[in-house]
Design an enzyme around this catalytic site. Structure first.
Site, PDB file in Angstrom:
ATOM      1  N   HIS A 306      -0.556  -1.909  -2.655  1.00  0.00           N
ATOM      2  CA  HIS A 306      -1.373  -1.373  -3.747  1.00  0.00           C
ATOM      3  C   HIS A 306      -0.828  -1.883  -5.068  1.00  0.00           C
ATOM      4  O   HIS A 306       0.383  -2.014  -5.225  1.00  0.00           O
ATOM      5  CB  HIS A 306      -1.337   0.162  -3.732  1.00  0.00           C
ATOM      6  CG  HIS A 306      -2.458   0.768  -4.495  1.00  0.00           C
ATOM      7  ND1 HIS A 306      -2.416   0.938  -5.855  1.00  0.00           N
ATOM      8  CD2 HIS A 306      -3.678   1.204  -4.082  1.00  0.00           C
ATOM      9  CE1 HIS A 306      -3.553   1.469  -6.251  1.00  0.00           C
ATOM     10  NE2 HIS A 306      -4.338   1.630  -5.199  1.00  0.00           N
ATOM     11  N   ASP A 363      -6.974   3.334   2.521  1.00  0.00           N
ATOM     12  CA  ASP A 363      -7.889   2.781   3.530  1.00  0.00           C
ATOM     13  C   ASP A 363      -7.283   2.729   4.933  1.00  0.00           C
ATOM     14  O   ASP A 363      -7.982   2.423   5.891  1.00  0.00           O
ATOM     15  CB  ASP A 363      -8.318   1.365   3.121  1.00  0.00           C
ATOM     16  CG  ASP A 363      -9.148   1.387   1.853  1.00  0.00           C
ATOM     17  OD1 ASP A 363     -10.055   2.228   1.767  1.00  0.00           O
ATOM     18  OD2 ASP A 363      -8.881   0.586   0.942  1.00  0.00           O
TER      19      ASP A 363
HETATM   20  N1  CMC Z   1      -0.132  -7.749   3.752  1.00  0.00           N
HETATM   21  C1  CMC Z   1       0.760  -8.743   3.597  1.00  0.00           C
HETATM   22  N2  CMC Z   1       1.295  -9.078   2.409  1.00  0.00           N
HETATM   23  C2  CMC Z   1       0.888  -8.412   1.326  1.00  0.00           C
HETATM   24  C3  CMC Z   1      -0.061  -7.372   1.413  1.00  0.00           C
HETATM   25  C4  CMC Z   1      -0.568  -7.035   2.680  1.00  0.00           C
HETATM   26  N3  CMC Z   1      -1.459  -6.052   2.825  1.00  0.00           N
HETATM   27  N4  CMC Z   1      -0.285  -6.873   0.180  1.00  0.00           N
HETATM   28  C5  CMC Z   1       0.479  -7.579  -0.653  1.00  0.00           C
HETATM   29  N5  CMC Z   1       1.199  -8.509   0.030  1.00  0.00           N
HETATM   30  C6  CMC Z   1       2.188  -9.434  -0.511  1.00  0.00           C
HETATM   31  C7  CMC Z   1       1.539 -10.604  -1.229  1.00  0.00           C
HETATM   32  O1  CMC Z   1       1.318 -11.689  -0.349  1.00  0.00           O
HETATM   33  C8  CMC Z   1       2.555 -10.912  -2.293  1.00  0.00           C
HETATM   34  O2  CMC Z   1       3.634 -11.599  -1.670  1.00  0.00           O
HETATM   35  P1  CMC Z   1       4.464 -12.729  -2.485  1.00  0.00           P
HETATM   36  O3  CMC Z   1       5.127 -11.974  -3.603  1.00  0.00           O
HETATM   37  O4  CMC Z   1       5.392 -13.298  -1.482  1.00  0.00           O
HETATM   38  O5  CMC Z   1       3.441 -13.708  -2.979  1.00  0.00           O
HETATM   39  C9  CMC Z   1       3.094  -9.538  -2.685  1.00  0.00           C
HETATM   40  O6  CMC Z   1       2.916  -8.717  -1.519  1.00  0.00           O
HETATM   41  C10 CMC Z   1       2.369  -8.905  -3.865  1.00  0.00           C
HETATM   42  O7  CMC Z   1       0.980  -8.890  -3.559  1.00  0.00           O
HETATM   43  P2  CMC Z   1      -0.186  -9.114  -4.607  1.00  0.00           P
HETATM   44  O8  CMC Z   1      -1.402  -9.584  -3.907  1.00  0.00           O
HETATM   45  O9  CMC Z   1       0.334  -9.943  -5.729  1.00  0.00           O
HETATM   46  O10 CMC Z   1      -0.386  -7.628  -5.124  1.00  0.00           O
HETATM   47  P3  CMC Z   1      -1.632  -7.074  -5.898  1.00  0.00           P
HETATM   48  O11 CMC Z   1      -1.156  -5.905  -6.654  1.00  0.00           O
HETATM   49  O12 CMC Z   1      -2.325  -8.159  -6.649  1.00  0.00           O
HETATM   50  O13 CMC Z   1      -2.643  -6.652  -4.732  1.00  0.00           O
HETATM   51  C11 CMC Z   1      -3.719  -5.407  -3.042  1.00  0.00           C
HETATM   52  C12 CMC Z   1      -2.823  -5.343  -4.275  1.00  0.00           C
HETATM   53  C13 CMC Z   1      -4.139  -4.007  -2.668  1.00  0.00           C
HETATM   54  C14 CMC Z   1      -4.992  -6.211  -3.368  1.00  0.00           C
HETATM   55  C15 CMC Z   1      -2.938  -6.088  -1.889  1.00  0.00           C
HETATM   56  O14 CMC Z   1      -1.813  -5.317  -1.573  1.00  0.00           O
HETATM   57  C16 CMC Z   1      -3.820  -6.292  -0.653  1.00  0.00           C
HETATM   58  O15 CMC Z   1      -4.518  -7.302  -0.551  1.00  0.00           O
HETATM   59  N6  CMC Z   1      -3.775  -5.344   0.343  1.00  0.00           N
HETATM   60  C17 CMC Z   1      -4.639  -5.442   1.485  1.00  0.00           C
HETATM   61  C18 CMC Z   1      -6.068  -5.002   1.124  1.00  0.00           C
HETATM   62  C19 CMC Z   1      -6.154  -3.505   0.954  1.00  0.00           C
HETATM   63  O16 CMC Z   1      -5.663  -2.733   1.752  1.00  0.00           O
HETATM   64  N7  CMC Z   1      -6.839  -3.101  -0.128  1.00  0.00           N
HETATM   65  C20 CMC Z   1      -7.070  -1.696  -0.442  1.00  0.00           C
HETATM   66  C21 CMC Z   1      -6.347  -1.293  -1.679  1.00  0.00           C
HETATM   67  S1  CMC Z   1      -6.250   0.482  -1.934  1.00  0.00           S
HETATM   68  C22 CMC Z   1      -7.856   1.035  -2.130  1.00  0.00           C
HETATM   69  C23 CMC Z   1      -8.660   0.341  -3.145  1.00  0.00           C
HETATM   70  O17 CMC Z   1      -8.207  -0.091  -4.199  1.00  0.00           O
HETATM   71  O18 CMC Z   1      -9.849   0.248  -2.902  1.00  0.00           O
END
Ligand code: CMC
Length: 429
Positions: A306, A363
């Site tokens: 998140h 989720d």
């Molecule tokens: N699985 C594997 N790696 C992950 C995941 C995951 N679910 N989430 C983040 N990472 C890694 C990402 O690859 C990155 O690694 P590195 O630093 O080596 O490049 C690091 O963690 C930081 O991730 P980010 O994408 O820069 O973080 P963000 O704040 O931009 O994204 C997020 C947040 C929710 C989009 C992301 O965690 C994600 O894609 N999660 C899976 C989708 C999900 O469950 N979404 C629902 C979010 S909660 C409800 C809502 O908002 O609707």
């Protein structure tokens, strides 16, 4: 603590005020940055940008705290009443009995949709994604309620809010039924918000759906736990659209589109598909986690991570408990719950997830509850939208009522061509 921040550019020093929220979170107020320095800030994804001041929802992502108007969300587990929470979010405090009764009456009275609106549904193919229908129909709703174009007085606003919160479930239920070739089921005035929705989803003209208390409580809580989450992607979209003084329904229709994406509300569908793939033996929890960690893989452990929470998402904890309770109450078992628990265990003991502070989010468990209730997977994000609607409405109104609100209009750093001459087509190489 200093009340100003100093910025040095070359030899010039500038001073900017520091704003502090009621829970001690602090921000540098850069409203005059460009006017004073000629520079802007660059913050792709807005991870460091506060777009507004808001009194609706508080999140402490480090400690895993979420409060609606100051009330910790865990307290709603004992008081699962979505209508009451909607009122709380929108109007800023818990309603009195009289206020709640009046709001509930509005919700009941406005549940039906105009007969002419049903023809719009007929234009969609059976296979249309329900989120597309939902967004289109919320937009279309404003044509039937033109009073929403000018909502200056709070009573009008309450009526419009109640209309939208009530009708979104009617639209959602009919979108589902059309996709199955089933007839429209009229709302039933004697039923409360959740049972009435399930009645419109699952009753047949010849057989009435009976909502069990355990299902009623669980769905109430699912909706409550989705009801607001401060400046997330869809809420920011609603505010952005609303900032141009677009009407409430149009702004919320845009919110539905933002929520649809798999990184936002669409993640609940992806989680279920991931759990089903493991259950069907196409992959294992260990293999899925391995793939999600791989740098060159596009796979992510869906329902994990998140932008704000660097600790357990408190909603996931409550939802995990509700899933267990609901299945036990229904006397059933769902192998997907065991798979989810296994994935959680593997991820939470893996340094990749520990180092990046990735925990289950809202989720991760919600789909297991919705599935137990009989909601099909392609309706999961629609359920998220029904839950999130009071939050969108609260933010739209808060912005509308804030004096001096400006149209949202970020800037950019241009990285394209310098001035280039037009070349006629016949001499282009
Ligand atoms: N699985 C594997 N790696 C992950 C995941 C995951 N679910 N989430 C983040 N990472 C890694 C990402 O690859 C990155 O690694 P590195 O630093 O080596 O490049 C690091 O963690 C930081 O991730 P980010 O994408 O820069 O973080 P963000 O704040 O931009 O994204 C997020 C947040 C929710 C989009 C992301 O965690 C994600 O894609 N999660 C899976 C989708 C999900 O469950 N979404 C629902 C979010 S909660 C409800 C809502 O908002 O609707």
């Amino acid at each position: 603590m200093p009340q100003t921040a100093r910025l040095t550019i070359g030899k010039t020093e500038y001073e900017f005020p520091i704003v502090e929220g009621t829970e001690g979170e602090r921000a540098i107020d850069i409203e005059r940055l460009r006017a004073q320095t000629g520079l802007i800030t660059l913050d792709p994804g807005y991870g460091n940008t506060g777009s507004c001041e808001s009194a609706i929802t508080f999140i402490d992502g480090e400690q895993g705290i979420l409060r609606y108007r100051g009330i910790p969300i865990e307290q709603f587990e004992q008081h699962p009443n979505f209508g009451e929470v909607a009122w709380l979010l929108i109007f800023g405090r818990l309603p009195t009995e009289e206020e709640y009764t009046s709001f509930s009456t509005d919700l009941t009275e406005h549940a039906n949709i105009d007969e002419a609106m049903k023809h719009h549904f007929e234009g969609f193919p059976r296979s249309a994604p329900p989120m597309a229908i939902l967004s289109a129909m919320i937009n279309a709703l404003s044509c039937f309620h033109p009073e929403v174009f000018t909502l200056e007085d709070p009573d009008h606003f309450q009526m419009a809010a109640a209309r939208l919160i009530s009708k979104i479930r009617t639209i959602a239920a009919y979108a589902y039924r059309r996709s199955r070739g089933m007839s429209y089921i009229y709302p039933k005035p004697g039923l409360r918000y959740v049972p009435n929705f399930l009645h419109m989803m699952f009753s047949q003209p010849y057989q009435e759906y009976v909502c069990k208390d355990a299902v009623w409580d669980a769905l109430n809580l699912v909706l409550i736990l989705h009801a607001d989450h401060e400046q997330n992607c869809s809420t920011s979209t609603v505010r952005m659209v609303g900032s141009s003084q677009a009407n409430l329904f149009a702004s919320c229709a845009a919110g539905v589109c933002a929520l649809w994406g798999p990184l936002h509300g669409g993640a609940n569908v992806e989680v279920l598909q991931m759990l089903e793939a493991i259950h069907q033996g196409n992959t294992t929890p260990e293999e899925f986690v391995r793939l999600a960690k791989q740098e060159d893989s596009k796979a992510r452990l869906m329902g994990f991570g998140h932008r704000v929470y660097k600790n357990f998402d408190p909603r996931a904890k409550v939802l995990g408990r509700i899933a267990e309770r609901l299945l036990a109450g229904m006397g059933t078992n769902d192998p997907l719950l065991e798979i989810a628990r296994k994935l959680e265990e593997i991820a939470l003991s893996d340094s990749y997830f520990i180092d990046r502070k990735l925990y289950p989010n809202v989720d991760f468990y919600s789909g297991i509850i919705l599935r137990a209730i009989g909601i099909p997977t392609n309706m999961f994000t629609v359920m998220f939208a029904i839950g999130r609607l009071p939050g969108w409405i609260a933010h739209w109104w808060e912005q509308n009522e804030t004096p001096g609100t400006k149209i949202a209009r970020p800037r950019q750093i241009y990285t394209g061509n310098g001035a280039t001459d037009y070349v006629p087509m016949n001499v282009r190489s």
